[in-house]
Motif scaffolding. Structure first.
Motif, short mmCIF file in Angstrom:
data_model
loop_
_atom_site.label_atom_id
_atom_site.label_comp_id
_atom_site.label_asym_id
_atom_site.label_seq_id
_atom_site.Cartn_x
_atom_site.Cartn_y
_atom_site.Cartn_z
N SER A 92 0.83 -1.21 0.00
CA SER A 92 0.00 0.00 0.00
C SER A 92 0.87 1.26 0.00
CB SER A 92 -0.95 0.00 1.20
OG SER A 92 -1.89 -1.04 1.06
N VAL A 93 1.95 1.24 0.75
CA VAL A 93 2.87 2.39 0.77
C VAL A 93 3.55 2.55 -0.59
CG1 VAL A 93 4.97 3.35 1.82
CG2 VAL A 93 3.19 2.34 3.27
N GLY A 94 3.97 1.44 -1.19
CA GLY A 94 4.58 1.48 -2.52
C GLY A 94 3.62 2.02 -3.56
N PHE A 95 2.35 1.63 -3.46
CA PHE A 95 1.34 2.12 -4.39
C PHE A 95 1.12 3.62 -4.20
CE2 PHE A 95 -3.20 2.88 -5.54
CZ PHE A 95 -3.04 2.78 -6.91
N SER A 96 1.17 4.09 -2.96
CA SER A 96 1.01 5.54 -2.73
C SER A 96 2.18 6.31 -3.37
CB SER A 96 0.87 5.86 -1.24
OG SER A 96 2.08 5.68 -0.55
N ASP A 97 3.38 5.75 -3.33
CA ASP A 97 4.53 6.38 -4.00
C ASP A 97 4.33 6.38 -5.52
OD1 ASP A 97 5.83 6.73 -1.56
OD2 ASP A 97 7.05 4.91 -1.77
N TYR A 98 3.84 5.27 -6.06
CA TYR A 98 3.55 5.14 -7.49
C TYR A 98 2.52 6.21 -7.90
CZ TYR A 98 1.61 2.76 -11.66
OH TYR A 98 1.16 2.44 -12.92
N LEU A 99 1.50 6.37 -7.08
CA LEU A 99 0.46 7.36 -7.35
C LEU A 99 1.04 8.78 -7.28
CD1 LEU A 99 -2.57 7.55 -7.94
CD2 LEU A 99 -2.96 7.71 -5.47
N GLN A 100 1.88 9.03 -6.29
CA GLN A 100 2.48 10.36 -6.14
C GLN A 100 3.32 10.73 -7.37
OE1 GLN A 100 2.19 12.67 -3.23
NE2 GLN A 100 2.71 13.85 -5.03
N LYS A 101 4.04 9.77 -7.92
CA LYS A 101 4.83 10.04 -9.13
C LYS A 101 3.92 10.49 -10.27
CE LYS A 101 8.77 7.17 -8.07
NZ LYS A 101 8.95 5.82 -7.62
N HIS A 102 2.77 9.84 -10.41
CA HIS A 102 1.81 10.25 -11.45
C HIS A 102 1.23 11.63 -11.15
CE1 HIS A 102 1.88 6.77 -14.04
NE2 HIS A 102 1.78 5.98 -12.99
N LEU A 103 0.94 11.89 -9.88
CA LEU A 103 0.40 13.20 -9.49
C LEU A 103 1.41 14.30 -9.82
CD1 LEU A 103 -1.15 12.22 -6.05
CD2 LEU A 103 -2.44 13.04 -8.03
N ASN A 104 2.69 14.00 -9.63
CA ASN A 104 3.75 14.98 -9.88
C ASN A 104 4.08 15.15 -11.36
OD1 ASN A 104 3.98 15.23 -7.12
ND2 ASN A 104 5.83 14.00 -6.96
N SER A 105 3.63 14.23 -12.20
CA SER A 105 4.06 14.21 -13.60
C SER A 105 3.37 15.24 -14.48
CB SER A 105 3.85 12.81 -14.19
OG SER A 105 2.46 12.58 -14.37
N GLY A 106 2.29 15.82 -14.00
CA GLY A 106 1.59 16.85 -14.78
C GLY A 106 0.57 16.29 -15.77
N ILE A 107 0.29 15.00 -15.72
CA ILE A 107 -0.71 14.45 -16.64
C ILE A 107 -2.10 14.93 -16.21
CG2 ILE A 107 0.60 12.41 -17.32
CD1 ILE A 107 -1.04 10.78 -15.33
N LYS A 108 -3.01 15.00 -17.19
CA LYS A 108 -4.37 15.46 -16.89
C LYS A 108 -5.25 14.37 -16.33
CE LYS A 108 -4.80 19.37 -19.92
NZ LYS A 108 -5.19 19.92 -21.17
N GLN A 109 -5.16 13.18 -16.92
CA GLN A 109 -6.03 12.10 -16.47
C GLN A 109 -5.29 10.77 -16.42
OE1 GLN A 109 -10.48 11.74 -16.84
NE2 GLN A 109 -9.87 10.72 -18.71
N LEU A 110 -5.45 10.10 -15.28
CA LEU A 110 -4.88 8.78 -15.06
C LEU A 110 -6.06 7.80 -15.07
CD1 LEU A 110 -2.44 6.99 -14.28
CD2 LEU A 110 -2.85 7.65 -11.90
N VAL A 111 -6.03 6.84 -15.98
CA VAL A 111 -7.14 5.90 -16.13
C VAL A 111 -6.67 4.49 -15.78
CG1 VAL A 111 -8.85 4.93 -17.72
CG2 VAL A 111 -8.13 7.32 -17.98
N PHE A 112 -7.31 3.91 -14.79
CA PHE A 112 -7.07 2.52 -14.43
C PHE A 112 -8.19 1.70 -15.05
CE2 PHE A 112 -4.93 4.86 -11.03
CZ PHE A 112 -3.72 4.18 -10.95
N VAL A 113 -7.86 0.51 -15.56
CA VAL A 113 -8.85 -0.30 -16.26
C VAL A 113 -8.88 -1.72 -15.71
CG1 VAL A 113 -9.71 -1.06 -18.51
CG2 VAL A 113 -8.35 1.03 -18.37
N ILE A 114 -10.11 -2.17 -15.39
CA ILE A 114 -10.34 -3.56 -15.00
C ILE A 114 -10.92 -4.26 -16.22
CG2 ILE A 114 -11.64 -5.10 -13.48
CD1 ILE A 114 -11.84 -2.69 -11.51
N GLY A 115 -10.29 -5.32 -16.66
CA GLY A 115 -10.73 -6.02 -17.86
C GLY A 115 -11.91 -6.94 -17.60
#
Length: 157
Positions: A82-105
């Motif tokens: 969970s802590v590693g995933f929060s770091d992963y999320l923070q990197k995306h938050l810092n990257s300047g992207i507009k939309q992050l889309v997670f997909v369940i198949g």
């Protein structure tokens, strides 16, 4: 940044829907978040596994913008604590992207077109969960990640 979760087929358990709604509401306090359900493919009994994946893939790709960063929830992706995933999320938050889309198949996973479009993949577990349960687990983990990033006590309860 907006975070979006795409999933195929509606949930048929009211209890799960209520929990998903609760965590979706909680997430809204931290970040703009939406959960979008793609309707089940009709007449799947007449389709091969590949045809079903291709039809679901087309529906998924129709909801993705060219500028979106797309992450597939896929059993072959890396796993995080969970802590590693929060770091992963923070990197995306810092990257300047507009939309992050997670997909369940769907039940057979993703079409090759969806894999080609994806920017990455993550696995929640080596175990297999129903597509209905995985929604709740993932939304709860997103919520947990934001509480970790904000140093809030939820993670330790």
């Amino acid at each position: 940044m907006t975070i979006k979760l795409l999933g195929i087929g509606k949930t048929d358990k009211k209890e799960l829907d209520a929990l998903i709604e609760d965590y979706t509401k909680r997430l809204g306090f931290y970040n703009k978040f939406s959960f979008q359900i793609i309707p089940d493919i009709k007449k799947v009994k007449n389709l091969s596994e590949k045809q079903q994946k291709d039809q679901e893939g087309g529906a998924i790709l129709n909801l993705i913008k060219p500028t979106d960063t797309v992450i597939l929830l896929d059993e072959n992706g890396p796993q995080y604590t969970s802590v590693g995933f929060s770091d992963y999320l923070q990197k995306h938050l810092n990257s300047g992207i507009k939309q992050l889309v997670f997909v369940i198949g769907g039940p057979y996973g993703f079409s090759s077109d969806v894999y080609q479009r994806a920017n990455g993949k993550i696995a929640l577990s080596k175990m297999t969960f129903s597509h209905q349960m995985i929604r709740l687990f993932f939304i709860e983990q997103l919520y947990r990640a934001f509480t970790i990033l904000r140093n809030e006590p939820y993670h330790h309860h």
